[in-house]
Design an enzyme around this catalytic site. Sequence first.
Site, mmCIF file in Angstrom:
data_model
loop_
_atom_site.group_PDB
_atom_site.id
_atom_site.type_symbol
_atom_site.label_atom_id
_atom_site.label_comp_id
_atom_site.label_asym_id
_atom_site.label_seq_id
_atom_site.Cartn_x
_atom_site.Cartn_y
_atom_site.Cartn_z
ATOM 1 N N ASP A 1 0.938 -1.145 0.101
ATOM 2 C CA ASP A 1 -0.003 0.129 0.192
ATOM 3 C C ASP A 1 1.012 1.349 0.108
ATOM 4 O OD1 ASP A 1 -2.243 1.420 0.257
ATOM 5 O OD2 ASP A 1 -1.914 1.651 2.466
ATOM 6 N N LYS B 1 -17.809 15.919 -1.467
ATOM 7 C CA LYS B 1 -16.464 15.491 -1.602
ATOM 8 C C LYS B 1 -16.040 14.332 -2.149
ATOM 9 C CE LYS B 1 -14.857 14.787 2.956
ATOM 10 N NZ LYS B 1 -14.401 15.308 4.329
ATOM 11 N N THR C 1 -2.498 1.253 -4.648
ATOM 12 C CA THR C 1 -2.910 2.384 -4.052
ATOM 13 C C THR C 1 -4.263 2.837 -4.540
ATOM 14 O OG1 THR C 1 -2.258 4.561 -3.494
ATOM 15 C CG2 THR C 1 -1.606 4.128 -5.471
ATOM 16 N N ARG D 1 -5.884 3.821 -8.002
ATOM 17 C CA ARG D 1 -7.446 4.219 -8.131
ATOM 18 C C ARG D 1 -7.831 2.723 -7.986
ATOM 19 N NH1 ARG D 1 -8.377 9.033 -6.559
ATOM 20 N NH2 ARG D 1 -8.310 10.508 -7.732
ATOM 21 N N LYS E 1 -7.217 -4.949 -4.987
ATOM 22 C CA LYS E 1 -5.669 -5.427 -4.544
ATOM 23 C C LYS E 1 -5.534 -6.831 -4.329
ATOM 24 C CE LYS E 1 -4.912 -1.047 -1.905
ATOM 25 N NZ LYS E 1 -4.532 -0.404 -0.679
ATOM 26 N N ASP F 1 -1.319 -1.036 6.040
ATOM 27 C CA ASP F 1 -1.488 -0.590 7.440
ATOM 28 C C ASP F 1 -2.895 -0.162 7.599
ATOM 29 O OD1 ASP F 1 -1.855 1.987 5.631
ATOM 30 O OD2 ASP F 1 -1.507 3.123 7.475
ATOM 31 N N ASN G 1 -8.519 -1.362 4.517
ATOM 32 C CA ASN G 1 -8.523 -1.848 3.030
ATOM 33 C C ASN G 1 -7.458 -2.429 2.466
ATOM 34 O OD1 ASN G 1 -6.772 0.360 3.562
ATOM 35 N ND2 ASN G 1 -7.079 1.397 1.492
ATOM 36 N N ASP G 2 -6.488 -2.977 3.349
ATOM 37 C CA ASP G 2 -5.420 -3.690 3.062
ATOM 38 C C ASP G 2 -5.660 -5.058 3.457
ATOM 39 O OD1 ASP G 2 -4.077 -1.500 1.788
ATOM 40 O OD2 ASP G 2 -3.258 -0.920 3.904
#
Length: 1038
Positions: free
Chosen positions: A371, A538, A652, A753, A759, A779, A782-783
């Site tokens: 990551d 956002k 990433t 993206r 991943k 870390d 999402n990993d």
Amino acid sequence: IFSSGYFRNNSIKTSKYNFFTFLPLNLFEQFQRIANAYFLFLLILQLIPQISSLAWFTTVVPLVLVLAVSGVKDAIDDFNRHKSDKHVNNRPVQVLINGMLKEQKWMNVQVGDIIKLENNNFVTADLLLLSSSEPHSLTYIETAELDGETNLKVKQALTVTAELGEDLQKLTEFNGEVRCEAPNNKLDKFTGTLTLRGEKYALDNEKMLLRGCTIRNTEWCFGLVIYAGPDTKLMQNSGKTTFKRTSIDRLMNVLVLVIFAFLGLMCLILAIGNGIWEHDKGYYFQVYLPWAEGVNSASYSGFLMFWSYVIILNTVVPISLYVSVEIIRLGNSFYIDWDRKMYYPLNDTPAQARTTTLNEELGQIRYIFSDKTGTLTQNIMCFNKCSINGKSYGDVYDMSGQRIEINEVKKVDFSYNPLADPKFAFYDRSLVEAVRLNDVPAHRFFRLLSLCHTVMPEEKKEGNLVYQAQSPDEGALVTAARNFGFVFRARTPETITVVEMGETKIYKLLAILDFNNVRKRMSVIVRSPEGDLTLYCKGADTILYELLHPSCNSLKEETTEHLNEFAGEGLRTLVVAYKSLEEDYFQDWIRRHHEASTALEGREEKLSELYEEIEKDLMLLGATAIEDKLQDGVPQTIETLAKANIKIWVLTGDKQETAMNIGYSCNLLNDDMEDVFVIEGSTSDDVLNELSDEINIQFEKSSKKQIIIPDEQANGVYGLVITGHSLAYALEGNLELELVRTACMCKVVICCRVTPLQKAQVVELVKKYKKAVTLAIGDGANDVSMIKTAHIGVGISGQEGMQAVLSSDFSFAQFRYLQRLLLVHGRWSYIRMCKFLKYFFYKNFAFTLVHFWYGFFSGFSAQIGLDTSYWTVVNQFFIWGSLSVYFAITFTMYSDGMYLIFTASFPFIGTARNTLSQPNVWLAIFLSIALCVLPVVGFRFLKAQLKPTPSDKVRRNYLIKPEILLSMAWARWGAALHRLGSAWSVSPGAAIHLSPAPPRRRIEFGVWHGSNHLQLGPRLRLFRCGLDCSEAGKLHYF
């Protein structure tokens, strides 16, 4: 309305055994290992007298030892689980019963009970929050036991239940119906409805207190038990994790199977030899070498000898191998845990080997999947630049228009704002001036940042604000708005309080459109004090650009230029936009939103459609740029790993320009590369063309059959960058082979993206087509999928909580420690394991082949050449002794331990290692051995020459030949008969017969002459031979 008969109670059980089931279940589990089952089979064979030639304890002792070691370990582990279960089940909790709070044990809590929790209490079960002591029924919780994150999270009760307060009478009369999804392991999702007084209210995860959480900063709260015991999300997530095996494990399994085949081959050869020998020789000597009872043919004798040799040669099978390997791995894990060079003092975080089964695999890594945010970078976000209404802010210029370095400029003074964060640093004064001059776009920009988020404020002292943010990005943006005069002050379920340029305003919070990895954006709908309805949004630029109103095209182009500049500097970017809403449309939309949010089936899909509907024709405001600096030592670590021929892929969620800039910053990409290919096709054909035409690599048509792609070398050094949109097409079945071949020929691959699922798919793709060991490091939550998919997962304990660490095999605080983990601990663990395996198999084969060779000299009769009971003891002694000595020597020579323990006596680190690298030391060792050995050898030689013993004289004066030995034997036998006073003598015409004794007993034999018999006694022994005196005066032996 609940009926406890349909639900489980709150008692939990994590133990596997009880007093009665431990022995049978544990033995059943252990005998599923092929080596253990094999030795049990041997024990059964040894109980058969016809084929057993060894004592039963030679098999029982090692088998019992191995089973006992594993059984004791399992018993201790399960005993600790029993203690933990008992402790948890007997915790006290206050339960509302008949209008009174009564103390009950956790195990007695039922679904539908209303319980009271106080500050620092553990949450008993999965609860629906009803009310609390905090304003607006807020409750602060810590979820460290669930996801490892120590930052506080906020839960909020429904307004309709918050009115109950701590009134026990009202709580007792509470009569509602909760309908919810079945128990599952999704910690971040809950779908349900509460029907109360004819009204239906939506329930989600923000209103739930999950078992395992801890109440913080809240005096008391009441909750309704929804899930209890095994149905809670904590227990649903306690299932077994995927067991990862190393290449050494797979090799050992293959070796054991080969050893079994080799054992069968040896036994077959010896059995055939026995059958041939008995047929050609032994058949004629049944007078003194009779066959065993029931044996009537040479072939049947060979069959029995096959099983006898299976017993005798059992030492070739490594029964203690697995136990020994686990002990070595445990020692290697301690080396990792104790490594001071992998300790991070700032966070007091040591390296940790969370599993002991993968140490040697660290030395075989070929691919690293990393990551970026929080792994290569620090994940400490700082608002650096922004673009508002087409104007870029953040850079400082002199009078001539030249850009000035930031370190030469003073920070902007925010002392005019009493609520400003003193740690915040910004250098462009023009943005402050625009805000203070009431620039409308600037005010709207920072108003959006102060409203569109999920941050919770804490104000323990007046004016001392502390933001609790689940994402460092959100915290940085809200802090920036705070310093520029738009201070987020308070939040309730229905309002957000903001101090705008010194004026307090309360916005009504009408809806929150949540962020997720698919939407990649979040929105809020608020009503201002003036009554205006506004949607603030956002998110990622690639997503929001598709939702903009056509009138924003010119501003979009200017903002895109600024975004490219920001990304070129390695900054993380977000685009912000807004939309004014019509009252009639919004009322219709919020009604449909309420219906969708209270649906039990398809809620996510229905809400997603409504979000897409309202988030259209947005008006662009600008973009934000946040700096996330590299961690210390990242470029040097990546360069060193590249020299070790390890390929690094960065996966990433950042945009392409940001990812590429970080790639150059940390030495992944460099100008010496032949080219950096960018794959950004929007269709499958475009991606295929870019993979084949642009990169100019031709591929054969892919096959559905899984294949292993060999290592291929490119004609230069290349890099590959692929976007998440193109990656989605490349991961399809007809393109994945082309993608992995191209990517593996490149030195560096950057995927930008990408989603968490992508991943994991990329890691799985390399595992599928490359015969290589992979490592994933990250870390954040999402990993987790990537970490679990790779052969080895490494978690970094950083700013995004501990979810990655909890799912990992190894963990530490900084990326740079990966170099030492792989190149030091991985290499040495692999070397230690290989040395041990070579020694172990050599030891077993050396002992076993002695018996195999001895079979050719004993008529293939399954006699033992060495005492196996002695060998059993020696085997165990040398296994454990060699392990202890090896680790002691390694500790002395290759670590700083001796220096730290005996500083005065051992002042130089690595003295032993450096000493053994000097040639003169080895010369001294050789000369010392020679000086010790030569005198002994010389003494024995001279003694045999100058003062020989009778044996030495015979050896020197007689030529030892079979005829001489035979005559000497006859002479000795005659002398023995004469000394016994016998009148009989052995003459050439005599017939000598030997009387056989039972197996494994001393052999007594005698001499017959006619009908007379003379017993010679037990001292003369004759092994497996026959005598033929059919011809007078001749003796034939074989």
